[in-house]
Design an enzyme around this catalytic site. Structure first.
Site, short mmCIF file in Angstrom:
data_model
loop_
_atom_site.label_atom_id
_atom_site.label_comp_id
_atom_site.label_asym_id
_atom_site.label_seq_id
_atom_site.Cartn_x
_atom_site.Cartn_y
_atom_site.Cartn_z
N GLY A 158 0.82 -1.21 0.00
CA GLY A 158 0.00 0.00 0.00
C GLY A 158 0.84 1.25 0.00
N SER A 159 1.85 1.29 -0.89
CA SER A 159 2.84 2.37 -0.82
C SER A 159 2.76 3.36 -1.98
CB SER A 159 4.25 1.78 -0.74
OG SER A 159 4.46 0.80 -1.74
N THR A 160 1.61 3.46 -2.64
CA THR A 160 1.50 4.41 -3.75
C THR A 160 1.25 5.83 -3.27
OG1 THR A 160 -0.85 3.88 -3.99
CG2 THR A 160 0.70 2.67 -5.39
N SER A 196 -2.28 1.28 14.73
CA SER A 196 -2.89 2.60 14.91
C SER A 196 -3.21 2.82 16.37
CB SER A 196 -4.18 2.68 14.08
OG SER A 196 -4.96 3.80 14.45
N TYR A 216 -12.53 -0.52 12.34
CA TYR A 216 -11.13 -0.20 12.09
C TYR A 216 -10.30 -0.48 13.34
CZ TYR A 216 -6.94 2.61 11.18
OH TYR A 216 -5.65 3.03 11.02
N ILE A 258 1.27 7.37 4.01
CA ILE A 258 2.30 6.85 4.89
C ILE A 258 3.18 5.85 4.16
CG2 ILE A 258 2.71 5.48 6.97
CD1 ILE A 258 0.18 6.71 8.16
N GLY A 259 2.56 5.00 3.34
CA GLY A 259 3.33 3.98 2.63
C GLY A 259 4.37 4.58 1.71
#
Length: 264
Positions: free
Chosen positions: A14-16, A141, A154, A19-20
């Site tokens: 999930g780095s697009t 989180s 969540y 934070i990623g």
């Protein structure tokens, strides 16, 4: 401290963006060859181009695939059969009244926020153990410890991720591989901006909306502002390095003092 990850490979799920992307840039600046992950080849290609500007001369590669599915995880493994550093950053969040969260949404949060991380750990941990070195970091989180009334699904999923981290750290005991969670506090990303406007209204300018959100929804924060993604990335880079060799099985807080506890 001099952090040198030259010769190490890393995968940030999930780095697009958000934070990623900040984590990917931070690891690459420290010398790691970083695989960028997102659901589509197009989004990953765009992200690699943007990250190459943020970290000139750094080594990035594309590893597209929706790791919340078995097929997507296989695609990532084909692109990157082994890695030294795994950062499970992929996650979804959103506000929903507790009694309106149906079974399908509960399953979705578990699939994306918990099972996807387990799937990737299961894929890469054996190789790390065989080589005698590795770093696995799961982005948790503050909501794992302070369950928000507006998104308990969540919070519950992130609580589960803390247990996943502790359990796999025990599996890796004595191998040279460390497994930790990083408890991120309220962080300034595009998704959080959308959430804040949803909760406090779209008519307020951003700076005022942010202050209202912190006052009304996150008053426990000791820094009284959103955390910037690079501040999360700094901790990840340290924990990914040989300098953090004695830190494993932990839940390390980068929460701006949000969690009102002297322990995680």
């Amino acid at each position: 401290m001099l952090i040198d990850l030259t010769g190490k490979s890393a995968l940030v799920t999930g780095s697009t963006n958000g934070i990623g992307a900040a984590i990917a840039a931070g690891l690459a600046r420290a010398g790691a060859r970083v695989a960028v992950n997102g659901r589509t080849r197009e989004s990953v290609g765009e992200a690699v181009a943007q990250l190459s500007v943020r970290a000139p001369g750094a080594a990035f590669m594309a590893a597209p695939g929706d790791i919340s599915t078995e097929e997507g995880a296989r695609q990532v493994l084909q692109a990157l059969p082994r890695t030294d550093i795994l950062v499970n950053n992929l996650g979804v969040f959103g506000a929903r009244t507790a009694l309106e969260i149906d079974d399908d949404e509960w399953r979705r949060y578990f699939e994306v926020n918990v099972l996807a991380a387990i799937r990737m750990i299961r894929s890469y941990l054996p190789g790390m153990e065989e080589r005698g070195w590795g770093r696995i970091l799961n982005i948790a989180s503050d909501s794992a410890l302070v369950i928000p009334a507006e998104m308990i699904h969540y919070g519950v999923s992130k609580t589960g991720l803390l247990a996943v981290s502790r359990g796999f750290a025990k599996d890796a005991a004595g191998t040279g591989v460390t497994v930790n969670s990083v408890i991120a506090g309220p962080t300034h990303t595009g998704g959080v901006e959308d959430l804040i406007h949803e909760l406090v209204g779209t008519e307020l300018p951003w700076d005022e909306a942010q202050r209202e959100f912190m006052r009304s929804y996150r008053p426990q924060s000791l820094i009284q502002r959103l955390i910037e993604p690079d501040e999360i990335a700094n901790m990840i880079v340290y924990l990914s390095s040989p300098l953090a060799s004695a830190t494993t099985g932990g839940a390390i807080r980068v929460d701006g003092g949000y969690v009102d506890s002297i322990l995680p």
